[in-house]
Design a protein around this motif. Structure first.
Motif, short mmCIF file in Angstrom:
data_model
loop_
_atom_site.label_atom_id
_atom_site.label_comp_id
_atom_site.label_asym_id
_atom_site.label_seq_id
_atom_site.Cartn_x
_atom_site.Cartn_y
_atom_site.Cartn_z
N ASP A 57 10.43 10.18 25.67
CA ASP A 57 10.28 10.39 27.10
C ASP A 57 11.58 11.04 27.57
O ASP A 57 12.67 10.63 27.18
CB ASP A 57 10.06 9.08 27.83
N MET A 58 11.45 12.05 28.41
CA MET A 58 12.62 12.80 28.86
C MET A 58 12.80 12.67 30.36
O MET A 58 11.82 12.47 31.10
CB MET A 58 12.46 14.29 28.51
N GLY A 59 14.02 12.82 30.80
CA GLY A 59 14.26 12.70 32.23
C GLY A 59 15.53 13.39 32.68
O GLY A 59 16.38 13.74 31.87
N TRP A 60 15.60 13.60 33.98
CA TRP A 60 16.81 14.11 34.62
C TRP A 60 17.34 13.03 35.56
O TRP A 60 16.59 12.46 36.36
CB TRP A 60 16.52 15.38 35.42
N TYR A 61 18.63 12.78 35.45
CA TYR A 61 19.32 11.89 36.35
C TYR A 61 20.43 12.70 37.02
O TYR A 61 20.81 13.77 36.55
CB TYR A 61 19.94 10.71 35.59
N ARG A 62 20.94 12.15 38.11
CA ARG A 62 22.07 12.81 38.74
C ARG A 62 23.04 11.77 39.27
O ARG A 62 22.67 10.64 39.57
CB ARG A 62 21.61 13.73 39.88
#
Length: 117
Positions: free
Chosen positions: A33-38
């Motif tokens: 599972d892939m994601g973008w955080y900031r």
């Protein structure tokens, strides 16, 4: 060796569009599972958007309708199309990968996005 390499960050003006990419290597991309955080200065890291190994997506409320996450399993890349950017979107954006059942996590080094007039 696992690597998540982000690209596409930069300085833009309010209302502009930007596309971030994350290139993965050293993992079986299809089962992550892939994601973008900031993370903005002085704030905690927060989820922006995620896409499961099966393609299901989830977005933070403040980016719904503006950001689109996608993945290309053949190329082992993930992207984040960001539109209608505003100064509150200024942050370091991180690529994240989590094995879909083993719970193993990896992070990229981050790419800076700055939105200002």
């Amino acid at each position: 060796q696992v690597q998540l390499v982000e690209s596409g960050g930069g300085s833009v003006q309010p209302g502009d569009t930007l596309r971030l990419s994350c290139a993965a290597s050293g993992i079986r991309f299809r089962v992550y599972d892939m994601g973008w955080y900031r993370q903005a200065p002085g704030k905690q890291r927060e989820l922006v958007a995620e896409i499961s190994s099966s393609g299901s997506t989830k977005y933070a409320e403040y980016v719904k309708g503006r950001f689109t996450i996608s993945r290309d399993s053949a190329a082992e890349t993930m992207s984040l199309q960001m539109s209608s950017l505003n100064p509150e979107d200024t942050a370091v954006y991180y690529c994240h990968a989590r094995h879909n059942w083993a719970g193993i996590d990896y992070w990229g080094q981050g790419t800076q996005v700055t939105v200002s007039s």
